[in-house]
Design a protein around this motif. Structure first.
Motif, short mmCIF file in Angstrom:
data_model
loop_
_atom_site.label_atom_id
_atom_site.label_comp_id
_atom_site.label_asym_id
_atom_site.label_seq_id
_atom_site.Cartn_x
_atom_site.Cartn_y
_atom_site.Cartn_z
N LEU A 1 95.22 103.67 104.07
CA LEU A 1 95.31 104.93 104.83
C LEU A 1 93.76 105.67 105.08
CD1 LEU A 1 98.36 105.96 102.78
CD2 LEU A 1 98.26 105.51 105.20
N TYR B 1 106.00 110.02 101.27
CA TYR B 1 105.58 108.93 100.92
C TYR B 1 106.36 108.39 99.62
CZ TYR B 1 101.59 110.31 103.70
OH TYR B 1 100.82 110.40 104.99
N ARG C 1 103.37 104.34 102.32
CA ARG C 1 103.48 105.45 103.38
C ARG C 1 105.11 105.34 103.92
NH1 ARG C 1 100.16 105.10 108.91
NH2 ARG C 1 98.78 107.02 108.03
#
Length: 363
Positions: free
Chosen positions: A36, A62, A80
Motif C-alpha cells: 500500500l 481495514y 485492506r
C-alpha cells in the motif's frame, strides 16, 4: 528479528495471488513492508490498535491483526478491506509471518548456541538443555573444520560453504572472527579421517576455483558428544597455526598429522630461548643463514641425509654440497651429515620458525 525484505517478499507473493493489499508495521507504527502507499495508513491508528486488548479489529475499512511472538505482539498486519476475503488473507499472512519468526529465531539461536559452544562459554548443564530445546543431537559423530580466507568478511566463500552443506540440517556453518569460517560437520558412522580429509580437499578446491579465493583448511579430531565440539575447534585452530609455522606448503592441515610441530607449538618461549642458546651459543642462527644455505639444508633433510641424491636434485657437484655442509659445521658446530646433529639442527629450525611466528603475533 526478521528482515523487512523477507516480510516484503512474503506479502508481495500473497498480493500477487490474492490481489489483496497488505501492510506490516512495527509496534510504533513504522512501516516495515507494504503493498500500500505508506501515507494510506495513519500511524496513530496503528498505535491505537496496539494499545487495545483485541487481537484483530476492523478500523476504517481495514482489518488489523496482531502478529504474536511467544504470546506478545511483535508486528501489526493490516489487510485492506473489511470483507471475509480480506480477513482470511490477513489471517494467512499473520500465520506465515509468525512461522517466519519461529524459523528465524531458531536459526539465530542455533548459530548463537554453536558459537558459544565453540568458545567454551557454556556450562555443561546449559549445553545439554539448550541442545535439547533446539533439537540438536547430543550424541553424534562430528568434526570441526576451520577455513581461513585471505580477505576479511569473504562473503563469496561463506555463501559457497553454505551452498555446499545447506542440505544437511545436522551441519552448522558459523564464524567467530572476520577471517575464518567454521564448519561443524556431521559424519556417518562408517566415515573416518580419510572421509574427513576428502571433505577438506573438496572445500579447498571449490573455494579456490569458485570464490577465486586462496584459503587454508584445518580440522580437528572426530568427536562423538556435543560438549566436545570446542575441543575439535581448538585442535583445528592449533592445526591452522602449526601449519603456517612448519608446513607452509600445505593448504590442508589435520590436527592428528602435526607430528613434532604440535610439541614445539606448546613450548613456552623461555624454554625455546634456552634451547637455542644451548645449540648455537648465543649466535643469531639460523636467522643469519642465507637462502642458498637454508635451501641446501632443507633439501638434504628431505633426502634423508643422502649427499648424492641431494646434489643431483640441486644440480650441483657432490663436492660443492660437501663444501657447503662443512662451512655450516664451522659456523654452527653441527655436522648435519651425522644423524644426531641433523636432528638437533632440524628441531632448531622449527623452534626458530615458531619463535618468529610468536613475535609477529605480539604486534
Amino acid at each position: 528479528m526478521i528482515s523487512g525484505q523477507v516480510i516484503q517478499t512474503s506479502i508481495d507473493e500473497l498480493r500477487t495471488i490474492t490481489r489483496i493489499d497488505l501492510c506490516v508495521s512495527d509496534l510504533e507504527g513504522n512501516i516495515v513492508a507494504s503493498t500500500l502507499p505508506e501515507e494510506e495508513i495513519q500511524q496513530d491508528v496503528i498505535t491505537f490498535f496496539v494499545n487495545s486488548a483485541a487481537d484483530s479489529q476492523v478500523v476504517q475499512g481495514y482489518h488489523f491483526f496482531k502478529v504474536l511472538d511467544e504470546g506478545a505482539p511483535a508486528y501489526i498486519l493490516i489487510s485492506r478491506g473489511n470483507s471475509e476475503d480480506a480477513y482470511m488473507i490477513g489471517k494467512i499472512a499473520v500465520s506465515q509471518i509468525q512461522n517466519l519468526i519461529v524459523a528465524y529465531k531458531e536459526r539465530f539461536d542455533k548459530n548463537n548456541f554453536i558459537q558459544n559452544l565453540l568458545l567454551d562459554n557454556l556450562l555443561l548443564v546449559d549445553i545439554y538443555n539448550r541442545a535439547k530445546k533446539l533439537h540438536i543431537d547430543i550424541e553424534a559423530k562430528r568434526i570441526v573444520y576451520l577455513i581461513e580466507t585471505k580477505q576479511e568478511k569473504d562473503t563469496n566463500a561463506l555463501e559457497i560453504v553454505k551452498t555446499l552443506f545447506a542440505g544437511d540440517k545436522k551441519d552448522f556453518i558459523t564464524a567467530v572472527d572476520e577471517k575464518s569460517i567454521i564448519l561443524v560437520k556431521a559424519l556417518e558412522e562408517d566415515e573416518d579421517y580419510e572421509a574427513a580429509d576428502a571433505v577438506a580437499k573438496m572445500l579447498l578446491d571449490m573455494l579456490n576455483s569458485e570464490a577465486m579465493s586462496t584459503v587454508r583448511v584445518a580440522y580437528g579430531t572426530i568427536i562423538h558428544e556435543i560438549r566436545s565440539i570446542s575441543k575439535s575447534y581448538k585442535e583445528a585452530k592449533m592445526a591452522l597455526d602449526v601449519g603456517k609455522i612448519f608446513y607452509e606448503d600445505k593448504n590442508v592441515v589435520a590436527y592428528n598429522t602435526l607430528g613434532i610441530g604440535r610439541l614445539i607449538y606448546q613450548l613456552p618461549m623461555p624454554l625455546c630461548e634456552m634451547f637455542m642458546n644451548e645449540v648455537f651459543g648465543g649466535q643469531q642462527l639460523p636467522e643469519s643463514l642465507d637462502e642458498e644455505t637454508l635451501t641446501t639444508i632443507n633439501k638434504f633433510f628431505e633426502n634423508s641425509l643422502n649427499v648424492s641424491e641431494t646434489s643431483r636434485q640441486l644440480y650441483i657437484h657432490r663436492n660443492t654440497l660437501v663444501y657447503r655442509l662443512e662451512k655450516l659445521q664451522k659456523s654452527t658446530g653441527l655436522d648435519v651429515r651425522v644423524f644426531e646433529d641433523a636432528l638437533t639442527f632440524r628441531i632448531a629450525l622449527m623452534v626458530s620458525n615458531y619463535m618468529k611466528f610468536m613475535e609477529r603475533q605480539e604486534y
